[in-house]
Scaffold this motif. Structure first.
Motif, PDB file in Angstrom:
ATOM      1  N   LEU A 109       0.287  -0.274  -0.052  1.00  0.00           N
ATOM      2  CA  LEU A 109       0.102   0.078  -0.338  1.00  0.00           C
ATOM      3  C   LEU A 109       0.760   1.509  -0.013  1.00  0.00           C
ATOM      4  CD1 LEU A 109      -2.697  -0.913   2.411  1.00  0.00           C
ATOM      5  CD2 LEU A 109      -2.424  -0.209   0.493  1.00  0.00           C
ATOM      6  N   PHE A 110       1.711   1.313   0.847  1.00  0.00           N
ATOM      7  CA  PHE A 110       2.996   2.572   0.813  1.00  0.00           C
ATOM      8  C   PHE A 110       3.338   2.249  -0.482  1.00  0.00           C
ATOM      9  CE2 PHE A 110       7.125   4.028   1.058  1.00  0.00           C
ATOM     10  CZ  PHE A 110       6.962   5.267   1.752  1.00  0.00           C
ATOM     11  N   PHE A 111       4.356   2.025  -1.265  1.00  0.00           N
ATOM     12  CA  PHE A 111       3.924   1.870  -2.352  1.00  0.00           C
ATOM     13  C   PHE A 111       3.977   2.391  -3.619  1.00  0.00           C
ATOM     14  CE2 PHE A 111       8.163  -0.652  -0.155  1.00  0.00           C
ATOM     15  CZ  PHE A 111       9.178  -0.037   0.108  1.00  0.00           C
ATOM     16  N   SER A 112       2.562   1.565  -3.314  1.00  0.00           N
ATOM     17  CA  SER A 112       1.706   1.976  -4.622  1.00  0.00           C
ATOM     18  C   SER A 112       1.185   3.642  -4.321  1.00  0.00           C
ATOM     19  CB  SER A 112      -0.106   0.374  -4.587  1.00  0.00           C
ATOM     20  OG  SER A 112      -0.159   0.733  -3.201  1.00  0.00           O
ATOM     21  N   SER A 113       0.659   4.170  -3.045  1.00  0.00           N
ATOM     22  CA  SER A 113       0.574   5.176  -3.003  1.00  0.00           C
ATOM     23  C   SER A 113       1.769   6.250  -3.041  1.00  0.00           C
ATOM     24  CB  SER A 113      -0.111   5.809  -1.595  1.00  0.00           C
ATOM     25  OG  SER A 113       0.995   5.346  -0.415  1.00  0.00           O
ATOM     26  N   LEU A 114       2.957   6.246  -3.047  1.00  0.00           N
ATOM     27  CA  LEU A 114       3.463   6.654  -3.698  1.00  0.00           C
ATOM     28  C   LEU A 114       4.237   6.514  -4.437  1.00  0.00           C
ATOM     29  CD1 LEU A 114       6.584   8.125  -2.258  1.00  0.00           C
ATOM     30  CD2 LEU A 114       7.727   6.015  -2.524  1.00  0.00           C
ATOM     31  N   GLU A 115       3.843   5.758  -5.371  1.00  0.00           N
ATOM     32  CA  GLU A 115       3.565   5.309  -7.101  1.00  0.00           C
ATOM     33  C   GLU A 115       2.643   6.339  -7.612  1.00  0.00           C
ATOM     34  OE1 GLU A 115       2.741   2.306 -10.608  1.00  0.00           O
ATOM     35  OE2 GLU A 115       4.167   2.005  -9.001  1.00  0.00           O
ATOM     36  N   VAL A 116       1.742   6.978  -6.962  1.00  0.00           N
ATOM     37  CA  VAL A 116       0.792   7.543  -7.675  1.00  0.00           C
ATOM     38  C   VAL A 116       0.785   9.133  -7.195  1.00  0.00           C
ATOM     39  CG1 VAL A 116      -1.768   8.544  -7.316  1.00  0.00           C
ATOM     40  CG2 VAL A 116      -1.808   6.269  -7.105  1.00  0.00           C
ATOM     41  N   VAL A 117       1.703   9.517  -5.827  1.00  0.00           N
ATOM     42  CA  VAL A 117       2.102  10.861  -5.633  1.00  0.00           C
ATOM     43  C   VAL A 117       3.343  11.565  -6.725  1.00  0.00           C
ATOM     44  CG1 VAL A 117       3.169  12.056  -3.447  1.00  0.00           C
ATOM     45  CG2 VAL A 117       1.508  10.402  -3.352  1.00  0.00           C
ATOM     46  N   LEU A 118       4.057  10.438  -6.903  1.00  0.00           N
ATOM     47  CA  LEU A 118       5.160  10.720  -7.981  1.00  0.00           C
ATOM     48  C   LEU A 118       4.866  10.605  -9.494  1.00  0.00           C
ATOM     49  CD1 LEU A 118       8.061   8.794  -6.701  1.00  0.00           C
ATOM     50  CD2 LEU A 118       7.882  11.175  -6.249  1.00  0.00           C
ATOM     51  N   ALA A 119       3.944  10.163  -9.834  1.00  0.00           N
ATOM     52  CA  ALA A 119       3.570  10.069 -10.941  1.00  0.00           C
ATOM     53  C   ALA A 119       2.563  11.307 -11.337  1.00  0.00           C
ATOM     54  CB  ALA A 119       2.639   8.814 -11.653  1.00  0.00           C
ATOM     55  N   SER A 120       2.002  11.935 -10.119  1.00  0.00           N
ATOM     56  CA  SER A 120       0.738  12.969 -10.500  1.00  0.00           C
ATOM     57  C   SER A 120       1.484  14.516 -11.678  1.00  0.00           C
ATOM     58  CB  SER A 120       0.157  13.382  -8.997  1.00  0.00           C
ATOM     59  OG  SER A 120       1.168  13.926  -8.151  1.00  0.00           O
ATOM     60  N   GLY A 121       2.931  14.198 -11.372  1.00  0.00           N
ATOM     61  CA  GLY A 121       3.735  14.891 -11.979  1.00  0.00           C
ATOM     62  C   GLY A 121       4.038  16.107 -10.903  1.00  0.00           C
ATOM     63  N   GLY A 122       2.631  16.955  -9.804  1.00  0.00           N
ATOM     64  CA  GLY A 122       2.994  17.896  -9.370  1.00  0.00           C
ATOM     65  C   GLY A 122       3.605  18.981 -10.521  1.00  0.00           C
ATOM     66  N   PHE A 123       3.214  20.028  -9.343  1.00  0.00           N
ATOM     67  CA  PHE A 123       4.111  21.923 -10.573  1.00  0.00           C
ATOM     68  C   PHE A 123       5.250  22.234 -10.014  1.00  0.00           C
ATOM     69  CE2 PHE A 123       2.414  25.611 -12.029  1.00  0.00           C
ATOM     70  CZ  PHE A 123       2.969  26.671 -11.046  1.00  0.00           C
ATOM     71  N   GLY A 124       6.122  22.621 -11.095  1.00  0.00           N
ATOM     72  CA  GLY A 124       7.048  22.721 -11.411  1.00  0.00           C
ATOM     73  C   GLY A 124       7.460  23.921 -11.222  1.00  0.00           C
ATOM     74  N   GLY A 125       6.723  25.047 -10.858  1.00  0.00           N
ATOM     75  CA  GLY A 125       6.852  26.051 -10.489  1.00  0.00           C
ATOM     76  C   GLY A 125       6.781  26.991 -12.006  1.00  0.00           C
ATOM     77  N   GLY A 126       7.323  26.628 -13.161  1.00  0.00           N
ATOM     78  CA  GLY A 126       7.047  27.236 -14.533  1.00  0.00           C
ATOM     79  C   GLY A 126       5.813  27.502 -15.096  1.00  0.00           C
ATOM     80  N   GLY A 127       4.698  26.659 -14.760  1.00  0.00           N
ATOM     81  CA  GLY A 127       3.582  26.515 -15.117  1.00  0.00           C
ATOM     82  C   GLY A 127       3.530  26.285 -17.088  1.00  0.00           C
ATOM     83  N   VAL A 128       4.013  25.853 -17.264  1.00  0.00           N
ATOM     84  CA  VAL A 128       3.950  25.897 -18.230  1.00  0.00           C
ATOM     85  C   VAL A 128       3.068  24.829 -19.302  1.00  0.00           C
ATOM     86  CG1 VAL A 128       5.100  25.204 -20.901  1.00  0.00           C
ATOM     87  CG2 VAL A 128       6.415  25.870 -18.508  1.00  0.00           C
ATOM     88  N   ALA A 129       1.696  25.198 -18.612  1.00  0.00           N
ATOM     89  CA  ALA A 129       0.316  24.815 -19.138  1.00  0.00           C
ATOM     90  C   ALA A 129      -0.069  23.596 -19.588  1.00  0.00           C
ATOM     91  CB  ALA A 129      -0.433  26.030 -19.278  1.00  0.00           C
ATOM     92  N   GLY A 130       1.217  22.577 -18.834  1.00  0.00           N
ATOM     93  CA  GLY A 130       0.893  21.303 -19.732  1.00  0.00           C
ATOM     94  C   GLY A 130       1.668  21.458 -21.172  1.00  0.00           C
ATOM     95  N   GLN A 131       1.858  21.692 -21.813  1.00  0.00           N
ATOM     96  CA  GLN A 131       3.036  22.347 -23.446  1.00  0.00           C
ATOM     97  C   GLN A 131       3.996  21.417 -23.550  1.00  0.00           C
ATOM     98  OE1 GLN A 131       2.111  25.586 -25.168  1.00  0.00           O
ATOM     99  NE2 GLN A 131      -0.196  25.813 -24.339  1.00  0.00           N
ATOM    100  N   ALA A 132       4.093  21.010 -23.837  1.00  0.00           N
ATOM    101  CA  ALA A 132       6.018  20.751 -23.839  1.00  0.00           C
ATOM    102  C   ALA A 132       6.916  21.170 -24.977  1.00  0.00           C
ATOM    103  CB  ALA A 132       6.076  19.325 -24.873  1.00  0.00           C
ATOM    104  N   LEU A 133       7.794  22.221 -24.477  1.00  0.00           N
ATOM    105  CA  LEU A 133       8.239  23.731 -25.943  1.00  0.00           C
ATOM    106  C   LEU A 133      10.008  22.606 -25.685  1.00  0.00           C
ATOM    107  CD1 LEU A 133       7.496  27.067 -23.081  1.00  0.00           C
ATOM    108  CD2 LEU A 133       5.911  25.801 -25.919  1.00  0.00           C
ATOM    109  N   ARG A 134       9.702  23.298 -27.450  1.00  0.00           N
ATOM    110  CA  ARG A 134      10.878  22.319 -27.516  1.00  0.00           C
ATOM    111  C   ARG A 134      12.537  23.286 -28.896  1.00  0.00           C
ATOM    112  NH1 ARG A 134       8.102  17.230 -29.038  1.00  0.00           N
ATOM    113  NH2 ARG A 134       9.080  15.532 -27.266  1.00  0.00           N
ATOM    114  N   GLY A 135      13.073  23.483 -28.566  1.00  0.00           N
ATOM    115  CA  GLY A 135      13.231  23.489 -29.535  1.00  0.00           C
ATOM    116  C   GLY A 135      13.368  26.112 -29.505  1.00  0.00           C
ATOM    117  N   LYS A 136      13.710  26.551 -30.507  1.00  0.00           N
ATOM    118  CA  LYS A 136      13.216  27.240 -30.753  1.00  0.00           C
ATOM    119  C   LYS A 136      11.629  28.410 -29.820  1.00  0.00           C
ATOM    120  CE  LYS A 136      15.153  28.845 -35.335  1.00  0.00           C
ATOM    121  NZ  LYS A 136      16.892  29.457 -34.675  1.00  0.00           N
ATOM    122  N   GLU A 137      11.096  27.224 -29.550  1.00  0.00           N
ATOM    123  CA  GLU A 137       9.995  27.791 -29.012  1.00  0.00           C
ATOM    124  C   GLU A 137      10.492  27.943 -27.223  1.00  0.00           C
ATOM    125  OE1 GLU A 137       6.406  25.183 -29.574  1.00  0.00           O
ATOM    126  OE2 GLU A 137       5.602  26.612 -30.566  1.00  0.00           O
TER     127      GLU A 137
END
Length: 122
Positions: free
Chosen positions: A13-41
């Protein structure tokens, strides 16, 4: 045997809940609205962010650019969340930005704060 089973269940139970927490992504502080920017962008976004945060040395004010840039910067300033409006004054940058810089600033604000940019009229 029961104790071993209980420990195994707790561990699972502990490790499965830890996996869910880590998989949720979280907020990286930059808030790039879920968009993956590459290269020139990404470069454009980072330049805009640096200008927004006052981390870029700007040119001296050019009076011939002030009016056109002021309109664009007023729109951006008005589009910011209230918490940001008191922190930055984008209008103060009018006349100091190159076209590349103001475009990057607009791009950053549009992504970071989910602002829809005005359509440019020819």
């Amino acid at each position: 045997m029961k104790i071993l089973y209980i420990y195994a269940l707790i561990g699972a139970l502990f490790f499965s809940s830890l996996e869910v927490v880590l998989a949720s992504g979280g907020f990286g502080g930059g808030g790039v609205a879920g968009q993956a920017l590459r290269g020139k962008e990404r470069e454009k976004f980072n330049l805009g962010k640096a200008i927004y945060n006052g981390e870029v040395a700007l040119d001296a004010k050019k009076e011939d650019l002030v009016k056109s840039q002021k309109n664009r910067l007023e729109y951006l300033q008005g589009s910011l969340p209230n918490s940001e409006k008191g922190r930055v004054s984008l209008e103060d940058l009018a006349g100091k930005l190159s076209e590349e810089q103001i475009s990057a600033l607009e791009f950053f604000v549009s992504i970071r704060f989910n602002v829809k940019l005005e359509e440019k009229k020819d």
